[in-house]
Motif scaffolding. Structure first.
Motif, PDB file in Angstrom:
ATOM      1  N   LEU A  91      -0.352  -3.728  22.439  1.00  0.00           N
ATOM      2  CA  LEU A  91      -1.702  -4.279  22.473  1.00  0.00           C
ATOM      3  C   LEU A  91      -2.722  -3.239  22.932  1.00  0.00           C
ATOM      4  N   MET A  92      -2.319  -2.378  23.840  1.00  0.00           N
ATOM      5  CA  MET A  92      -3.255  -1.416  24.418  1.00  0.00           C
ATOM      6  C   MET A  92      -3.406  -0.157  23.585  1.00  0.00           C
ATOM      7  N   LEU A  93      -2.352   0.220  22.834  1.00  0.00           N
ATOM      8  CA  LEU A  93      -2.374   1.499  22.146  1.00  0.00           C
ATOM      9  C   LEU A  93      -2.537   1.405  20.634  1.00  0.00           C
ATOM     10  N   LEU A  94      -1.966   0.381  20.018  1.00  0.00           N
ATOM     11  CA  LEU A  94      -1.961   0.335  18.560  1.00  0.00           C
ATOM     12  C   LEU A  94      -3.223  -0.311  18.016  1.00  0.00           C
ATOM     13  N   LYS A 108      -6.028   1.016  17.679  1.00  0.00           N
ATOM     14  CA  LYS A 108      -7.219   1.478  18.384  1.00  0.00           C
ATOM     15  C   LYS A 108      -7.695   2.795  17.795  1.00  0.00           C
ATOM     16  N   GLU A 109      -8.988   2.993  17.836  1.00  0.00           N
ATOM     17  CA  GLU A 109      -9.549   4.272  17.407  1.00  0.00           C
ATOM     18  C   GLU A 109      -9.387   5.293  18.529  1.00  0.00           C
ATOM     19  N   GLY A 110      -9.414   6.561  18.196  1.00  0.00           N
ATOM     20  CA  GLY A 110      -9.352   7.608  19.208  1.00  0.00           C
ATOM     21  C   GLY A 110      -7.933   8.068  19.478  1.00  0.00           C
ATOM     22  N   LYS A 111      -7.733   8.697  20.639  1.00  0.00           N
ATOM     23  CA  LYS A 111      -6.473   9.362  20.956  1.00  0.00           C
ATOM     24  C   LYS A 111      -5.787   8.708  22.153  1.00  0.00           C
ATOM     25  N   ARG A 112      -5.864   7.432  22.272  1.00  0.00           N
ATOM     26  CA  ARG A 112      -5.303   6.742  23.429  1.00  0.00           C
ATOM     27  C   ARG A 112      -3.791   6.947  23.507  1.00  0.00           C
ATOM     28  N   PHE A 132      15.362   0.235  26.542  1.00  0.00           N
ATOM     29  CA  PHE A 132      13.898   0.261  26.505  1.00  0.00           C
ATOM     30  C   PHE A 132      13.401   1.407  25.627  1.00  0.00           C
ATOM     31  N   PHE A 133      13.952   2.602  25.829  1.00  0.00           N
ATOM     32  CA  PHE A 133      13.471   3.765  25.079  1.00  0.00           C
ATOM     33  C   PHE A 133      13.834   3.663  23.598  1.00  0.00           C
ATOM     34  N   LYS A 134      14.970   3.051  23.294  1.00  0.00           N
ATOM     35  CA  LYS A 134      15.339   2.846  21.890  1.00  0.00           C
ATOM     36  C   LYS A 134      14.335   1.931  21.200  1.00  0.00           C
ATOM     37  N   LYS A 135      13.942   0.856  21.890  1.00  0.00           N
ATOM     38  CA  LYS A 135      12.947  -0.055  21.333  1.00  0.00           C
ATOM     39  C   LYS A 135      11.580   0.622  21.229  1.00  0.00           C
ATOM     40  N   ALA A 136      11.227   1.398  22.255  1.00  0.00           N
ATOM     41  CA  ALA A 136       9.919   2.053  22.270  1.00  0.00           C
ATOM     42  C   ALA A 136       9.775   3.029  21.108  1.00  0.00           C
ATOM     43  N   ARG A 137      10.852   3.721  20.785  1.00  0.00           N
ATOM     44  CA  ARG A 137      10.780   4.736  19.723  1.00  0.00           C
ATOM     45  C   ARG A 137      10.675   4.138  18.329  1.00  0.00           C
ATOM     46  N   LYS A 138      10.877   2.828  18.223  1.00  0.00           N
ATOM     47  CA  LYS A 138      10.639   2.168  16.939  1.00  0.00           C
ATOM     48  C   LYS A 138       9.151   1.980  16.665  1.00  0.00           C
ATOM     49  N   VAL A 139       8.353   2.057  17.721  1.00  0.00           N
ATOM     50  CA  VAL A 139       6.917   1.814  17.606  1.00  0.00           C
ATOM     51  C   VAL A 139       6.090   3.051  17.939  1.00  0.00           C
ATOM     52  N   PHE A 140       6.573   3.842  18.901  1.00  0.00           N
ATOM     53  CA  PHE A 140       5.813   4.994  19.384  1.00  0.00           C
ATOM     54  C   PHE A 140       6.584   6.295  19.195  1.00  0.00           C
ATOM     55  N   ASP A 141       5.835   7.372  19.071  1.00  0.00           N
ATOM     56  CA  ASP A 141       6.428   8.692  19.271  1.00  0.00           C
ATOM     57  C   ASP A 141       6.524   8.897  20.772  1.00  0.00           C
ATOM     58  N   VAL A 142       7.695   9.260  21.262  1.00  0.00           N
ATOM     59  CA  VAL A 142       7.919   9.436  22.688  1.00  0.00           C
ATOM     60  C   VAL A 142       8.424  10.847  22.932  1.00  0.00           C
ATOM     61  N   TYR A 156       6.996  10.938  30.604  1.00  0.00           N
ATOM     62  CA  TYR A 156       7.010  10.723  29.164  1.00  0.00           C
ATOM     63  C   TYR A 156       5.602  10.472  28.645  1.00  0.00           C
ATOM     64  N   ARG A 157       5.381  10.862  27.395  1.00  0.00           N
ATOM     65  CA  ARG A 157       4.132  10.551  26.706  1.00  0.00           C
ATOM     66  C   ARG A 157       4.448   9.684  25.494  1.00  0.00           C
ATOM     67  N   PHE A 158       3.783   8.542  25.388  1.00  0.00           N
ATOM     68  CA  PHE A 158       3.923   7.631  24.255  1.00  0.00           C
ATOM     69  C   PHE A 158       2.620   7.683  23.461  1.00  0.00           C
ATOM     70  N   PHE A 159       2.727   7.831  22.157  1.00  0.00           N
ATOM     71  CA  PHE A 159       1.536   7.694  21.326  1.00  0.00           C
ATOM     72  C   PHE A 159       1.937   7.077  19.994  1.00  0.00           C
ATOM     73  N   PRO A 160       1.024   6.382  19.342  1.00  0.00           N
ATOM     74  CA  PRO A 160       1.384   5.597  18.156  1.00  0.00           C
ATOM     75  C   PRO A 160       1.845   6.468  16.998  1.00  0.00           C
ATOM     76  N   GLU A 161       2.918   6.024  16.348  1.00  0.00           N
ATOM     77  CA  GLU A 161       3.281   6.609  15.065  1.00  0.00           C
ATOM     78  C   GLU A 161       2.272   6.142  14.026  1.00  0.00           C
ATOM     79  N   ARG A 162       2.085   6.926  12.998  1.00  0.00           N
ATOM     80  CA  ARG A 162       1.110   6.521  11.976  1.00  0.00           C
ATOM     81  C   ARG A 162       1.487   5.195  11.327  1.00  0.00           C
ATOM     82  N   SER A 163       2.772   5.001  11.061  1.00  0.00           N
ATOM     83  CA  SER A 163       3.200   3.762  10.422  1.00  0.00           C
ATOM     84  C   SER A 163       3.006   2.558  11.322  1.00  0.00           C
ATOM     85  N   SER A 164       2.966   2.799  12.641  1.00  0.00           N
ATOM     86  CA  SER A 164       2.823   1.690  13.578  1.00  0.00           C
ATOM     87  C   SER A 164       1.456   1.038  13.493  1.00  0.00           C
TER      88      SER A 164
END
Length: 223
Positions: free
Chosen positions: A151-154, A156-160, A176-186, A205-213
């Motif tokens: 909800l907070m990262l996907l 959204k515009e910019g580089k959050r 947790f990390f396996k699930k996170a990597r399905k949505v974010f680049d970690v 760790y740094r999480f940021f949205p994958e383009r497909s996400s």
């Protein structure tokens, strides 16, 4: 934990929160040698009229990491946690308000229940960076935490991005990390040397949205 000033909290506490705050102190003293530079430089503003960095810390606990970020970066920081933790967060934020203000920062407090879309909406959309320290522990909260991050990262515009300090304790945390990597680049921003008696140090760790996400967001984020 009772309220106190930032220096005393830093000297007393030997846990992950202080390790995360220490990385912020290193960034302030010498950005060229800080593991956080690659991420924080994306939000660097110049000029006297430039806006402050807007940060939300989730699962704040005592609030020490968010308070340190406000002072170190001169940022506008919102500390969040469960509603029953808010009064203690306010106490600690108020105790450090003058010290934070000297460096151009400001601290606010708001409730945030993981997995609750309404709580995220109440925070508003003006967020550059999301922080957390030692929040991956109860397995039954993994999905709620990830929903809040979506909800907070996907969408959204910019580089959050999301920065999280973590000390591995149990094998189950890999779920947790396996699930996170399905949505974010970690990726790993920094890893401390292990303390005596430990096999691994604190990892940032740094999480940021994958383009497909971004496409998945519209259909999946409220499921």
């Amino acid at each position: 934990m009772a309220g106190g000033n930032l220096r005393d909290e830093h000297e007393r506490d030997g846990g992950i929160e202080v390790d995360n705050a220490s990385d912020l102190q290193i960034y302030r003293r010498d950005p060229s040698n800080s593991p956080l530079t690659r991420t924080l430089s994306s939000f660097t503003y110049t000029g006297s009229d430039s806006p402050r960095l807007n940060i939300v810390e989730i699962g704040s606990g005592t609030g020490i990491v968010g308070i340190a970020a406000a002072a170190t970066l001169g940022a506008n920081v919102t500390l969040t946690d469960l509603p029953n933790v808010i009064e203690n967060l306010k106490l600690n934020a108020n105790a450090n308000a003058q010290a934070v203000a000297r460096f151009g920062g400001e601290v606010h407090v708001a409730p945030l229940r993981w997995g609750e879309a309404g709580d995220v909406e109440d925070l508003g959309g003006d967020v550059d960076l999301v922080l957390a320290s030692d929040v991956v522990y109860h397995e039954h909260l993994y999905d709620s935490l990830l929903k809040t991050l979506r909800l907070m990262l996907l969408g959204k515009e910019g580089k959050r991005v999301f920065l999280m300090a973590h000390l591995k304790r149990w094998k189950k945390e890999s779920i947790f990390f396996k699930k996170a990597r399905k949505v974010f680049d970690v990726d790993v921003v920094h890893c401390d040397d292990p303390k005596e008696g430990s096999r691994i140090g604190v990892v940032v760790y740094r999480f940021f949205p994958e383009r497909s996400s971004r496409k998945m967001y519209l259909t999946n984020v409220y499921n």
